[in-house]
Design a protein around this motif. Structure first.
Motif, PDB file in Angstrom:
ATOM      1  N   VAL A  97       0.835  -1.209   0.000  1.00 37.75           N
ATOM      2  CA  VAL A  97       0.000   0.000   0.000  1.00 37.75           C
ATOM      3  C   VAL A  97       0.865   1.252   0.000  1.00 37.75           C
ATOM      4  N   GLN A  98       1.900   1.265   0.831  1.00 40.23           N
ATOM      5  CA  GLN A  98       2.776   2.438   0.887  1.00 40.23           C
ATOM      6  C   GLN A  98       3.497   2.667  -0.443  1.00 40.23           C
ATOM      7  N   ALA A  99       3.911   1.602  -1.100  1.00 45.49           N
ATOM      8  CA  ALA A  99       4.589   1.740  -2.389  1.00 45.49           C
ATOM      9  C   ALA A  99       3.631   2.291  -3.450  1.00 45.49           C
ATOM     10  N   VAL A 100       2.396   1.815  -3.442  1.00 47.26           N
ATOM     11  CA  VAL A 100       1.407   2.334  -4.406  1.00 47.26           C
ATOM     12  C   VAL A 100       1.170   3.819  -4.151  1.00 47.26           C
ATOM     13  N   ILE A 101       0.976   4.193  -2.902  1.00 43.16           N
ATOM     14  CA  ILE A 101       0.724   5.602  -2.562  1.00 43.16           C
ATOM     15  C   ILE A 101       1.941   6.458  -2.917  1.00 43.16           C
ATOM     16  N   SER A 102       3.126   5.964  -2.633  1.00 36.89           N
ATOM     17  CA  SER A 102       4.336   6.709  -2.991  1.00 36.89           C
ATOM     18  C   SER A 102       4.456   6.874  -4.500  1.00 36.89           C
ATOM     19  N   GLY A 103       4.203   5.804  -5.236  1.00 35.53           N
ATOM     20  CA  GLY A 103       4.268   5.879  -6.693  1.00 35.53           C
ATOM     21  C   GLY A 103       3.272   6.882  -7.248  1.00 35.53           C
ATOM     22  N   LEU A 104       2.048   6.841  -6.744  1.00 30.50           N
ATOM     23  CA  LEU A 104       1.031   7.795  -7.197  1.00 30.50           C
ATOM     24  C   LEU A 104       1.433   9.224  -6.838  1.00 30.50           C
ATOM     25  N   GLY A 105       2.019   9.380  -5.664  1.00 36.01           N
ATOM     26  CA  GLY A 105       2.461  10.712  -5.253  1.00 36.01           C
ATOM     27  C   GLY A 105       3.596  11.239  -6.114  1.00 36.01           C
ATOM     28  N   HIS A 106       4.555  10.377  -6.429  1.00 34.11           N
ATOM     29  CA  HIS A 106       5.697  10.791  -7.251  1.00 34.11           C
ATOM     30  C   HIS A 106       5.284  11.124  -8.692  1.00 34.11           C
ATOM     31  N   HIS A 107       4.221  10.500  -9.140  1.00 31.56           N
ATOM     32  CA  HIS A 107       3.793  10.697 -10.531  1.00 31.56           C
ATOM     33  C   HIS A 107       2.453  11.427 -10.609  1.00 31.56           C
ATOM     34  N   SER A 108       2.134  12.163  -9.562  1.00 36.75           N
ATOM     35  CA  SER A 108       0.838  12.853  -9.506  1.00 36.75           C
ATOM     36  C   SER A 108       0.719  13.966 -10.548  1.00 36.75           C
ATOM     37  N   ILE A 109       1.820  14.597 -10.906  1.00 37.94           N
ATOM     38  CA  ILE A 109       1.751  15.667 -11.911  1.00 37.94           C
ATOM     39  C   ILE A 109       1.355  15.090 -13.270  1.00 37.94           C
ATOM     40  N   SER A 110       1.967  13.984 -13.656  1.00 37.15           N
ATOM     41  CA  SER A 110       1.588  13.383 -14.943  1.00 37.15           C
ATOM     42  C   SER A 110       0.164  12.842 -14.880  1.00 37.15           C
ATOM     43  N   LEU A 111      -0.243  12.315 -13.738  1.00 39.32           N
ATOM     44  CA  LEU A 111      -1.624  11.856 -13.588  1.00 39.32           C
ATOM     45  C   LEU A 111      -2.588  13.026 -13.736  1.00 39.32           C
ATOM     46  N   PHE A 112      -2.288  14.138 -13.079  1.00 39.72           N
ATOM     47  CA  PHE A 112      -3.145  15.315 -13.149  1.00 39.72           C
ATOM     48  C   PHE A 112      -3.224  15.863 -14.571  1.00 39.72           C
ATOM     49  N   ILE A 113      -2.070  16.027 -15.215  1.00 34.43           N
ATOM     50  CA  ILE A 113      -2.049  16.594 -16.572  1.00 34.43           C
ATOM     51  C   ILE A 113      -2.746  15.653 -17.559  1.00 34.43           C
ATOM     52  N   GLY A 114      -2.401  14.374 -17.495  1.00 34.58           N
ATOM     53  CA  GLY A 114      -3.013  13.406 -18.412  1.00 34.58           C
ATOM     54  C   GLY A 114      -4.513  13.296 -18.220  1.00 34.58           C
ATOM     55  N   TYR A 115      -4.949  13.240 -16.977  1.00 35.58           N
ATOM     56  CA  TYR A 115      -6.382  13.104 -16.700  1.00 35.58           C
ATOM     57  C   TYR A 115      -7.138  14.374 -17.073  1.00 35.58           C
ATOM     58  N   THR A 116      -6.533  15.539 -16.813  1.00 30.23           N
ATOM     59  CA  THR A 116      -7.167  16.805 -17.180  1.00 30.23           C
ATOM     60  C   THR A 116      -7.306  16.911 -18.699  1.00 30.23           C
ATOM     61  N   LEU A 117      -6.266  16.564 -19.431  1.00 30.78           N
ATOM     62  CA  LEU A 117      -6.334  16.597 -20.890  1.00 30.78           C
ATOM     63  C   LEU A 117      -7.368  15.598 -21.420  1.00 30.78           C
ATOM     64  N   CYS A 118      -7.421  14.438 -20.818  1.00 27.18           N
ATOM     65  CA  CYS A 118      -8.388  13.418 -21.223  1.00 27.18           C
ATOM     66  C   CYS A 118      -9.814  13.927 -21.033  1.00 27.18           C
ATOM     67  N   LEU A 119     -10.116  14.417 -19.844  1.00 22.41           N
ATOM     68  CA  LEU A 119     -11.473  14.908 -19.563  1.00 22.41           C
ATOM     69  C   LEU A 119     -11.804  16.136 -20.403  1.00 22.41           C
ATOM     70  N   GLY A 120     -10.839  17.021 -20.585  1.00 23.99           N
ATOM     71  CA  GLY A 120     -11.054  18.196 -21.431  1.00 23.99           C
ATOM     72  C   GLY A 120     -11.350  17.809 -22.863  1.00 23.99           C
ATOM     73  N   CYS A 121     -10.611  16.857 -23.381  1.00 21.26           N
ATOM     74  CA  CYS A 121     -10.830  16.374 -24.746  1.00 21.26           C
ATOM     75  C   CYS A 121     -12.218  15.756 -24.880  1.00 21.26           C
ATOM     76  N   LEU A 122     -12.625  14.958 -23.910  1.00 19.24           N
ATOM     77  CA  LEU A 122     -13.957  14.358 -23.952  1.00 19.24           C
ATOM     78  C   LEU A 122     -15.043  15.431 -23.909  1.00 19.24           C
ATOM     79  N   ALA A 123     -14.838  16.473 -23.119  1.00 19.62           N
ATOM     80  CA  ALA A 123     -15.819  17.567 -23.037  1.00 19.62           C
ATOM     81  C   ALA A 123     -15.921  18.300 -24.376  1.00 19.62           C
ATOM     82  N   VAL A 124     -14.794  18.574 -25.001  1.00 17.08           N
ATOM     83  CA  VAL A 124     -14.810  19.248 -26.303  1.00 17.08           C
ATOM     84  C   VAL A 124     -15.479  18.354 -27.344  1.00 17.08           C
ATOM     85  N   ARG A 125     -15.143  17.084 -27.337  1.00 20.53           N
ATOM     86  CA  ARG A 125     -15.755  16.157 -28.291  1.00 20.53           C
ATOM     87  C   ARG A 125     -17.265  16.095 -28.105  1.00 20.53           C
TER      88      ARG A 125
END
Length: 147
Positions: A97-125
């Motif tokens: 659990v700690q490794a998963v949380i650490s991994g998500l924390g270390h890569h949270s910027i790419s998760l945020f940017i990728g997810y925001t772009l994904c949702l934005g693209c779906l909204a525009v579509r």
């Protein structure tokens, strides 16, 4: 009627998009681990690109599937890595659990940017498809009135 735009082109089923996104993400993770033994910038950049691409290729009826997919892909990959190679995303001594949380924390910027772009693209579509449908309906009404 005008040409179809990139926002109207997606025709892949949700099932295919899930399989494609998962396969590409796992492949990129594997390549990134071969390069450095840790998940790094290659994973982050391709994750953002994958999230956006999936939103562009999915058919409109499966928007929800892609709308929840990017975080699930990252969670799945990091859970797999935490169980097999925790040092690739966290400290080697961390539990699952700690490794998963650490991994998500270390890569949270790419998760945020990728997810925001994904949702934005779906909204525009969604908006473009709605406008296209309204245009088609208007043309059909005008034809019916002219007949």
């Amino acid at each position: 009627m005008s040409q179809r735009t990139i926002w109207e082109e997606g025709r892949e089923s949700g099932r295919h998009v899930v399989a494609l996104g998962s396969a590409i993400s796992l492949t990129v993770t594997f390549v990134d681990l071969l390069i450095d033994e840790q998940v790094g910038l290659l994973f982050d950049l391709t994750f953002v690109a994958i999230a956006l691409t999936l939103a562009l290729i999915v058919r409109p009826s499966d928007f929800f599937v892609v709308g929840v997919l990017p975080p699930l892909i990252m969670l799945g990959i990091f859970t797999l890595l935490a169980a097999t190679q925790p040092a690739s995303i966290a400290d080697p001594e961390d539990g699952l659990v700690q490794a998963v949380i650490s991994g998500l924390g270390h890569h949270s910027i790419s998760l945020f940017i990728g997810y925001t772009l994904c949702l934005g693209c779906l909204a525009v579509r969604r908006r473009v498809l709605r406008q296209r449908t309204e245009q088609i309906d208007e043309v059909e009404r005008e034809r019916a009135m002219a007949s």
